[in-house]
Scaffold this active site. Structure first.
Site, PDB file in Angstrom:
ATOM      1  N   HIS A 148       0.871  -1.179   0.000  1.00 39.91           N
ATOM      2  CA  HIS A 148       0.000   0.000   0.000  1.00 39.91           C
ATOM      3  C   HIS A 148       0.911   1.232   0.000  1.00 39.91           C
ATOM      4  O   HIS A 148       2.033   1.180   0.518  1.00 39.91           O
ATOM      5  CB  HIS A 148      -0.825  -0.046   1.297  1.00 39.91           C
ATOM      6  N   ASP A 225       3.329  -4.664   7.891  1.00 40.08           N
ATOM      7  CA  ASP A 225       2.112  -3.872   7.759  1.00 40.08           C
ATOM      8  C   ASP A 225       0.939  -4.834   7.942  1.00 40.08           C
ATOM      9  O   ASP A 225       0.643  -5.644   7.063  1.00 40.08           O
ATOM     10  CB  ASP A 225       2.089  -3.217   6.369  1.00 40.08           C
ATOM     11  N   GLN A 228      -4.255  -5.141   6.819  1.00 42.06           N
ATOM     12  CA  GLN A 228      -5.213  -6.134   6.311  1.00 42.06           C
ATOM     13  C   GLN A 228      -5.044  -7.481   7.001  1.00 42.06           C
ATOM     14  O   GLN A 228      -5.967  -8.291   6.993  1.00 42.06           O
ATOM     15  CB  GLN A 228      -5.044  -6.319   4.794  1.00 42.06           C
ATOM     16  N   LYS A 251     -10.090  -0.985  10.719  1.00 47.57           N
ATOM     17  CA  LYS A 251     -10.248  -2.128   9.816  1.00 47.57           C
ATOM     18  C   LYS A 251     -10.575  -3.397  10.599  1.00 47.57           C
ATOM     19  O   LYS A 251     -10.790  -4.457  10.029  1.00 47.57           O
ATOM     20  CB  LYS A 251      -8.979  -2.326   8.986  1.00 47.57           C
ATOM     21  N   CYS A 389      -4.826   2.487  -3.525  1.00 46.31           N
ATOM     22  CA  CYS A 389      -3.574   2.997  -2.935  1.00 46.31           C
ATOM     23  C   CYS A 389      -2.441   1.994  -3.132  1.00 46.31           C
ATOM     24  O   CYS A 389      -1.606   1.791  -2.235  1.00 46.31           O
ATOM     25  CB  CYS A 389      -3.741   3.324  -1.448  1.00 46.31           C
TER      26      CYS A 389
HETATM   27  N1  PLP Z   1      -1.570  -0.803   4.595  1.00 49.11           N
HETATM   28  C1  PLP Z   1      -2.538  -1.517   4.015  1.00 49.11           C
HETATM   29  C2  PLP Z   1      -2.219  -2.874   3.486  1.00 49.11           C
HETATM   30  C3  PLP Z   1      -3.820  -0.992   3.890  1.00 49.11           C
HETATM   31  O1  PLP Z   1      -4.784  -1.697   3.296  1.00 49.11           O
HETATM   32  C4  PLP Z   1      -4.079   0.300   4.401  1.00 49.11           C
HETATM   33  C5  PLP Z   1      -5.408   0.924   4.244  1.00 49.11           C
HETATM   34  O2  PLP Z   1      -6.168   0.576   3.372  1.00 49.11           O
HETATM   35  C6  PLP Z   1      -3.044   0.991   5.025  1.00 49.11           C
HETATM   36  C7  PLP Z   1      -1.798   0.419   5.101  1.00 49.11           C
HETATM   37  C8  PLP Z   1      -3.251   2.350   5.608  1.00 49.11           C
HETATM   38  O3  PLP Z   1      -4.123   2.274   6.689  1.00 49.11           O
HETATM   39  P1  PLP Z   1      -4.673   3.591   7.371  1.00 49.11           P
HETATM   40  O4  PLP Z   1      -5.273   4.422   6.268  1.00 49.11           O
HETATM   41  O5  PLP Z   1      -5.707   3.092   8.341  1.00 49.11           O
HETATM   42  O6  PLP Z   1      -3.537   4.272   8.039  1.00 49.11           O
END
Ligand code: PLP
Length: 431
Positions: A148, A225, A228, A251, A389
């Protein structure tokens, strides 16, 4: 198929045969679970809501909503600095939430749990502290093609500042990481590997324990990370052996604006603070400031106390339903979705990873995903359309956008039927 203008009259739902691939899991009463989420009962555009945008954010159970309301009605005050009862209650509520997060991550040290706004802030925190301290000119940060933007851009900024290089672990056409390439890329100048547990765009589950093992064998620390991964698989920081783990409350059935950075204590102790302000200090004079102990060193200013309380309630809720039961249900739903989507003419599922969790991306003929998503919305179906993203990942696959359906503990085969019915309506419009 060629694109043409939307026409509401053409979007009437058309019945399709009922699928009998419903995951009737003994003991998992999905309707009883749904009933705990007030928003799921609200019609959207006059239709029952099929909420299939859970990878963007999950809905919240009544237990979470009530915990936040109760906090504001009964406990609200600022934390740590107060000598009065409400401040003590607020402090206790926040610290109880920290203990719940630690338990969720399989650690008994809540001081390793730092509350942040979400995964994005957690990654930025590590980049701006650990990264700034350890990365110099000619060094390398390793990310993967699945990431992401939140797990790319903070490292890019760091590399630009330090004259370091961002290296990328490639993927196969199926959407799996190429582990041989990982081994080649882990070099003497690699200062950190930042890798996702689950791809938000394709649903790919990365073999995270093996990846961490390979990186550690080369002396490279790993940030995972878990945005998900946490809601679908959970994560045991001890067993997996990661150095940093980040996830977002929203999430995993919790509120927005709260998330977690977990880090190994020895690393966190060594890292300089990031933001300065109240609570992160022990003493301040104009000549010198001494910093607070973990985790407060990284929590400057009034924290999102109600958010932490809501996250704690969300993790309690997940614990009560059972993460394994949720994961099994979601796997069955994902299989149902993949089978149902495969039967839609001209629909192409993107990627075929060895293991998938939570999400599935697809294209419908040459209909632009935004057009399709807009029509699906008129049928009460909420999916995401776009680059998720993850532009470098989509570019690698020769795409700029997809449709993505993503699932949660309360997803049902009925919602998948509604999605498929609406996809047929899209096809009729663009035929
Ligand atoms: N990393 C992954 C794999 C994501 O799917 C997301 C959000 O969709 C993020 C990071 C960023 O999360 P946040 O917007 O809650 O900071």
């Amino acid at each position: 198929m060629t694109s043409r203008a939307l026409d509401e009259r053409e979007t009437a739902a058309r019945p399709i045969a009922r699928r009998d691939t419903a995951p009737a899991r003994a003991g998992y009463d999905v309707e009883a679970i749904r009933a705990q989420f007030p928003i799921l009962a609200r019609p959207v555009r006059g239709k029952p809501l099929a909420y299939l945008d859970n990878a963007a954010t999950s809905q919240k159970p009544r237990a979470v909503i009530d915990a936040i309301r109760r906090y504001y009605e009964e406990d609200n005050a600022n934390v740590h600095r107060g000598v009065h009862l409400l401040s003590e209650r607020a402090t206790r509520a926040q610290e109880a939430a920290r203990v719940k997060v630690a338990r969720f991550l399989g650690t008994d040290d809540p001081h390793e749990v730092i509350f942040v706004r979400g995964t994005t802030e957690a990654v930025n925190l590590v980049a701006q502290t650990f990264g700034r301290q350890r990365v110099g000119p000619g060094d390398e940060i390793l990310v993967t093609c699945l990431e992401h933007h939140s797990n790319i851009v903070p490292w890019q900024l760091l590399c630009q500042e330090k004259g370091a290089a961002l290296k990328v672990v490639p993927i196969s056409d199926a959407g799996d990481l190429e582990l041989d390439a990982l081994d080649r890329l882990l070099g003497p100048r690699t200062r950190l590997l930042a890798v996702t547990q689950v791809s938000n765009a394709l649903g790919t589950v990365t073999p995270i324990a093996e990846i961490i093992e390979r990186a550690h064998a080369r002396g490279v620390p790993v940030l995972v990370d878990g945005a998900q991964g946490a809601p679908h698989l959970g994560f045991d920081v001890g067993r997996a052996g990661a150095d940093f783990y980040a996830f977002s409350g929203h999430k995993i059935y919790g509120p927005t604006g709260i998330g977690v950075l977990w880090g190994r204590r020895a690393l966190l102790e060594e890292m300089p603070p990031w933001q300065g302000g109240g609570d992160m200090i022990l003493s301040v004079s104009f000549e010198k400031t001494t910093f607070n102990a973990l985790p407060y060193k990284f929590e400057a200013g009034t924290p999102h106390i109600a958010g932490a309380v809501g996250l704690g309630a969300a993790l309690d809720w997940v614990g009560e339903v059972g993460l394994e039961a949720i994961a099994a249900h979601e796997r069955a739903i994902l299989d149902t979705a993949a089978a149902a989507l495969a039967e839609v003419p001209e629909l192409r599922i993107i990627g075929a990873p060895r293991e998938r969790a939570g999400a599935i991306s697809f294209l419908l003929g040459d209909v632009h995903p935004h057009d399709a998503g807009t029509i699906l919305d008129r049928h009460g179906v909420a999916v995401r359309a776009g680059h998720h993203c993850a532009q470098p990942l989509l570019a690698r696959l020769g795409l700029s956008a997809t449709l993505r359906a993503s699932f949660a503990a309360y997803s049902t085969p009925r919602e998948i039927e509604q999605l498929v019915r609406a996809l047929h309506a899209v096809r009729e419009i663009f035929a």
